[in-house]
Design an enzyme around this catalytic site. Sequence first.
Site, PDB file in Angstrom:
ATOM      1  N   HIS A  50       0.833  -1.201   0.000  1.00  0.00           N
ATOM      2  CA  HIS A  50       0.000   0.000   0.000  1.00  0.00           C
ATOM      3  C   HIS A  50       0.869   1.253   0.000  1.00  0.00           C
ATOM      4  CE1 HIS A  50      -3.131   2.860   1.087  1.00  0.00           C
ATOM      5  NE2 HIS A  50      -2.446   3.197   2.160  1.00  0.00           N
ATOM      6  N   HIS A  78       5.516   6.708   6.986  1.00  0.00           N
ATOM      7  CA  HIS A  78       5.289   6.183   5.641  1.00  0.00           C
ATOM      8  C   HIS A  78       4.904   7.325   4.708  1.00  0.00           C
ATOM      9  CE1 HIS A  78       1.272   6.006   7.581  1.00  0.00           C
ATOM     10  NE2 HIS A  78       0.848   6.365   6.381  1.00  0.00           N
ATOM     11  N   HIS A  80       2.809   8.742   0.950  1.00  0.00           N
ATOM     12  CA  HIS A  80       1.754   8.606  -0.057  1.00  0.00           C
ATOM     13  C   HIS A  80       2.138   9.469  -1.246  1.00  0.00           C
ATOM     14  CE1 HIS A  80      -1.015   6.539   2.696  1.00  0.00           C
ATOM     15  NE2 HIS A  80      -0.502   7.336   3.619  1.00  0.00           N
ATOM     16  N   GLU A  90      -2.682  12.487   0.418  1.00  0.00           N
ATOM     17  CA  GLU A  90      -4.028  12.134   0.897  1.00  0.00           C
ATOM     18  C   GLU A  90      -4.798  13.394   1.296  1.00  0.00           C
ATOM     19  OE1 GLU A  90      -4.189   7.651   2.416  1.00  0.00           O
ATOM     20  OE2 GLU A  90      -3.633   9.072   3.967  1.00  0.00           O
ATOM     21  N   HIS A 103       3.633  10.720   6.570  1.00  0.00           N
ATOM     22  CA  HIS A 103       2.921  10.557   7.832  1.00  0.00           C
ATOM     23  C   HIS A 103       3.848   9.952   8.876  1.00  0.00           C
ATOM     24  CE1 HIS A 103      -1.233  10.189   5.639  1.00  0.00           C
ATOM     25  NE2 HIS A 103      -0.760  11.423   5.646  1.00  0.00           N
ATOM     26  N   THR A 184      -6.457   6.616   8.128  1.00  0.00           N
ATOM     27  CA  THR A 184      -6.955   6.745   6.759  1.00  0.00           C
ATOM     28  C   THR A 184      -7.169   5.397   6.084  1.00  0.00           C
ATOM     29  OG1 THR A 184      -4.731   6.949   5.824  1.00  0.00           O
ATOM     30  CG2 THR A 184      -5.849   8.988   6.481  1.00  0.00           C
TER      31      THR A 184
END
Length: 217
Positions: A50, A78, A80, A90, A103, A184
């Site tokens: 992910h 991590h 995104h 996000e 994050h 999330t």
Amino acid sequence: MDGNAACGLKKQSPIDIVTKDVKYNDHLKEFVMSGYDEVQGTLFLHNNGHSVQVDTNDANWTVSGGSLADTYKLLQFHFHWGKDSKTGSEHTINSQQYPLEMHMVHMSTKYDDIHDALTEDKSLTVITVMFEVGTEENKHFKTLTDGLKKVKHNGENETLTTFAIKPMMPSNLADYYTYAGSLTTPPCSEVVVWNIFEETVKISEKQVIYELRLLHI
């Protein structure tokens, strides 16, 4: 509450931060971030299918002050990102997406187990950094992107032994957006104090597009 029912509640993250609706709070101070400029212990880079996640394990990074009533210990951080240099984050600010969002997930030191924390309000805080494309390579990000080449596929891991987080953060830690929200991803627990720095960090287009997109995520 069964399954992932929390994902349908009202305090879900991420959100769009509309700056004209933000209320200024002059009682909120700068965060106190302990250990973030140090290389501590051994970090583990993991492709979870992910995102790419760095587990801190025995490292001791903590954050307090700011919008927080407790001291929180960093569990993992991590990222995104998207398919190009204009999308990926996000959260959005005034409906604008950023190419990369980091994050840093922390748990209150009152808890020893993440499963216990997920049942209590404000047990987690996520410190968030938005990245923008700049003209030069971010040398502080290079240690991480070098490791990414070894975790291209889901389930692959790599050890990072020379890594500090503070150089990847903005210089201004006093200005940030904060709100009460959720994880999330499922179970979407509404136990998170979100803190998103207003100042962004620059990263090169090559680092965003070519090095992050090498991952099979």
